[in-house]
Scaffold this motif. Structure first.
Motif, PDB file in Angstrom:
ATOM      1  N   GLY A 134      69.421  95.352  22.177  1.00 25.61           N
ATOM      2  CA  GLY A 134      69.849  94.086  22.355  1.00 25.61           C
ATOM      3  C   GLY A 134      70.638  93.721  23.704  1.00 25.61           C
ATOM      4  O   GLY A 134      70.993  92.540  24.002  1.00 25.61           O
ATOM      5  N   GLN A 135      70.890  94.687  24.470  1.00 31.91           N
ATOM      6  CA  GLN A 135      71.513  94.251  25.814  1.00 31.91           C
ATOM      7  C   GLN A 135      70.497  93.891  26.832  1.00 31.91           C
ATOM      8  O   GLN A 135      69.514  94.510  27.005  1.00 31.91           O
ATOM      9  CB  GLN A 135      72.462  95.494  26.037  1.00 31.91           C
ATOM     10  N   SER A 136      70.992  92.936  27.897  1.00 33.05           N
ATOM     11  CA  SER A 136      70.150  92.644  28.769  1.00 33.05           C
ATOM     12  C   SER A 136      70.301  93.579  29.873  1.00 33.05           C
ATOM     13  O   SER A 136      71.425  93.907  30.408  1.00 33.05           O
ATOM     14  CB  SER A 136      70.538  91.350  29.125  1.00 33.05           C
ATOM     15  N   ASP A 144      61.291  89.167  14.329  1.00 29.70           N
ATOM     16  CA  ASP A 144      62.036  89.736  15.473  1.00 29.70           C
ATOM     17  C   ASP A 144      60.929  90.181  16.358  1.00 29.70           C
ATOM     18  O   ASP A 144      59.782  90.390  15.989  1.00 29.70           O
ATOM     19  CB  ASP A 144      62.765  90.773  14.634  1.00 29.70           C
ATOM     20  N   ARG A 145      61.468  90.399  17.397  1.00 23.93           N
ATOM     21  CA  ARG A 145      60.573  90.972  18.529  1.00 23.93           C
ATOM     22  C   ARG A 145      61.200  92.386  19.128  1.00 23.93           C
ATOM     23  O   ARG A 145      62.430  92.538  18.951  1.00 23.93           O
ATOM     24  CB  ARG A 145      60.403  90.114  19.610  1.00 23.93           C
ATOM     25  N   ILE A 146      60.262  93.183  19.416  1.00 28.26           N
ATOM     26  CA  ILE A 146      60.697  94.626  20.229  1.00 28.26           C
ATOM     27  C   ILE A 146      61.163  94.144  21.409  1.00 28.26           C
ATOM     28  O   ILE A 146      62.160  94.831  21.913  1.00 28.26           O
ATOM     29  CB  ILE A 146      59.442  95.440  20.116  1.00 28.26           C
ATOM     30  N   VAL A 171      64.014  89.989  36.420  1.00 25.65           N
ATOM     31  CA  VAL A 171      63.923  89.683  35.287  1.00 25.65           C
ATOM     32  C   VAL A 171      64.870  90.616  34.350  1.00 25.65           C
ATOM     33  O   VAL A 171      65.245  91.692  34.409  1.00 25.65           O
ATOM     34  CB  VAL A 171      62.570  89.904  34.538  1.00 25.65           C
ATOM     35  N   PHE A 172      65.568  89.882  33.228  1.00 22.38           N
ATOM     36  CA  PHE A 172      66.349  90.398  32.442  1.00 22.38           C
ATOM     37  C   PHE A 172      65.632  90.739  31.123  1.00 22.38           C
ATOM     38  O   PHE A 172      65.271  89.858  30.573  1.00 22.38           O
ATOM     39  CB  PHE A 172      67.756  89.782  31.984  1.00 22.38           C
ATOM     40  N   ILE A 173      65.756  92.048  30.807  1.00 22.55           N
ATOM     41  CA  ILE A 173      64.680  92.164  29.358  1.00 22.55           C
ATOM     42  C   ILE A 173      65.760  92.603  28.226  1.00 22.55           C
ATOM     43  O   ILE A 173      67.131  93.269  28.607  1.00 22.55           O
ATOM     44  CB  ILE A 173      63.681  93.278  29.704  1.00 22.55           C
ATOM     45  N   GLN A 174      65.550  92.669  27.144  1.00 27.15           N
ATOM     46  CA  GLN A 174      66.171  93.123  25.697  1.00 27.15           C
ATOM     47  C   GLN A 174      65.370  93.961  25.088  1.00 27.15           C
ATOM     48  O   GLN A 174      64.332  93.302  24.567  1.00 27.15           O
ATOM     49  CB  GLN A 174      67.072  92.014  25.115  1.00 27.15           C
ATOM     50  N   VAL A 175      65.654  95.102  24.631  1.00 27.76           N
ATOM     51  CA  VAL A 175      64.902  95.982  23.826  1.00 27.76           C
ATOM     52  C   VAL A 175      65.551  95.895  22.451  1.00 27.76           C
ATOM     53  O   VAL A 175      66.939  96.196  22.349  1.00 27.76           O
ATOM     54  CB  VAL A 175      64.899  97.343  24.276  1.00 27.76           C
TER      55      VAL A 175
END
Length: 459
Positions: A70-72, A124-126, A162-166
């Motif tokens: 969940g961290q960007s 939810d999304r991965i 781009v900032f992503i969150q897993v």
């Protein structure tokens, strides 16, 4: 007789140092040239994932990066080399970021694994994109059927990140939950495409990726600290067998992901000129209200993404507006009931499907009313209109009458029922509940000067 005398050692060292200093600029230029040539052979475009690599990896192994759930995390596109060393003539390029399994065995089972995760985590999304933190990207899109994929456009002539969150952790895909360090490794892959002669994003430009493991919040920091302490305790000879830890992870060049070309095919969402994703804030001028109501009542295949957002907000699907921010009416109507349940969860998915398909809700009460001008007798052949009440309340009756007269509900101060004796009774919720099915009324409206509203009389 000539005799040879050996030069002092200090003289030899001084001469060697002098030669090195004299040749230093030439050696530096040659080294830079060789480095540039080696870099040109490898790759001209190297995106960076702003997360530290693990030091507990052998020299011959691929790098491993730890991420927190969940961290960007930022992915920087080093675009200057992309423009300089490729034939990219597009104003924009499209990049697709995905989280996939690193192990080949799990890659074959990817569809099954993702379906099980989808059902265990409805809604939810991965992989998510953190839009507020991202810079220089356009048309960010998270496809509802591809939970592990995001895509966006960006200008290769400008800076972009781009900032992503897993949102999944590595142990969610292991048969036994041992903890973060026993979890399966993932790959973060970035595939970039330019437009072809038809304006479609089909020309492959570059692909790169790196290996990651995802831990619960703050677990990646603890694991990285443990690895560093473990390597520090080793003797220097053993320490040289391991990689150094770097602050950023270089995404190494690789082959495009097999379904990357399928995802890069054009869709109605992408238009000739990219637009930013926005939603209505609910404020509109009176002369726009009829247009908004007309586009919000029914979702049509011709509805634009903006109209679709208005429709979602109007029907109380605001929490889903971000998920479908780039969807047109045709995109949303094309989804089946099962697709919506998987994407939105059972409750919202079923409600959204029924609302899209226009499932009629049986009214609890039907009334017939004839509009009568104040002070005039009803016509010889009065024309009645039907009012369908979903709730047996005064509020619902007021809303239906307000729509009939083109006024707001707040402008109706009172609703009266006129009896045969001529007296006026105030209509309440209890009175509405006593109305018989398909009752007919003459409807008259007069202005309430004191309250700057209207009185409605049912005769």
């Amino acid at each position: 007789m000539l005799s040879c005398h050996s030069q002092p050692e200090s003289y030899l060292q001084h001469s060697a140092g002098y030669i090195r200093e004299a040749l230093a600029p030439f050696l530096k230029d040659e080294e830079a040239r060789l480095t540039a040539e080696r870099g040109a052979k490898r790759s001209r475009f190297q995106p960076l994932l702003c997360a530290a690599t693990s030091p507990a990896r052998k020299q011959q192994e691929e790098t491993l990066t730890y991420l927190n759930q969940g961290q960007s995390y930022e992915i920087r596109m080093l675009n200057s080399k992309l423009v300089e060393y490729t034939d990219t003539s597009s104003k924009y390029v499209k990049s697709i970021v995905r989280v996939v399994f690193h192990d080949r065995r799990l890659q074959y089972e990817e569809h099954q694994q993702l379906e099980e995760w989808r059902w265990s985590r409805p809604g939810d999304r991965i992989l998510d994109i953190d839009i507020p933190l991202s810079v220089g990207i356009l048309e960010p899109r998270s496809h509802p059927l591809h939970l592990n994929t995001i895509e966006f456009l960006w200008d290769p002539f400008k800076n972009a990140s781009v900032f992503i969150q897993v949102n999944c952790i590595s142990t969610e895909f292991t048969p036994r939950k041992h903890g973060g360090e026993k979890g399966v490794p993932f790959r973060i892959q970035l595939d970039t495409f330019a437009t072809n002669e038809k304006g479609e994003y089909m020309e492959h430009v570059h692909s790169s990726g790196c290996q990651v493991k995802v831990f619960k919040p703050k677990g990646a920091d603890r694991k990285l600290k443990t690895d560093r302490e473990k390597i520090y305790r080793k003797v220097p000879e053993d320490r040289e067998k391991y990689q150094l830890s770097y602050e950023n992870t270089v995404l190494k060049e690789c082959s495009p992901w097999p379904d990357a070309l399928t995802l890069s095919t054009p869709s109605p969402v992408y238009q000739s000129s990219p637009t930013s994703c926005s939603s209505t804030d609910g404020n509109c001028s009176p002369n726009q209200s009829s247009e908004l109501l007309s586009c919000c009542d029914h979702l049509l295949p011709s509805s634009s993404p903006q109209d679709t957002q208005l429709w979602l907000h109007h029907h109380r699907f605001s929490p889903l507006s971000k998920l479908f921010c780039s969807f047109s009416g045709a995109d949303l109507l094309r989804m089946s009931r099962e697709d919506l349940i998987q994407v939105c969860g059972p409750a919202d998915g079923i409600r959204l499907f029924n609302t899209m398909k226009g499932r009629c809700i049986q009214p609890r009460l039907t009334l017939y009313v004839c509009q009568q001008a104040a002070g005039r007798q009803p016509p010889n052949q009065p024309v009645y209109r039907a009012l369908y009440l979903g709730e047996l309340t005064l509020l619902d009756l007021s809303e239906k009458i307000a729509v009939l007269y083109g006024i707001t509900t707040q402008q109706i101060t009172h609703i009266y029922r006129q009896k045969a004796s001529g007296i006026h009774l105030v209509v309440s919720d209890e009175m509405v509940q006593t109305f018989r099915e398909e009752s007919s009324f003459l409807l008259s409206i007069t202005r309430d000067v004191d309250a700057d509203g209207f009185h409605v009389v049912l005769k």
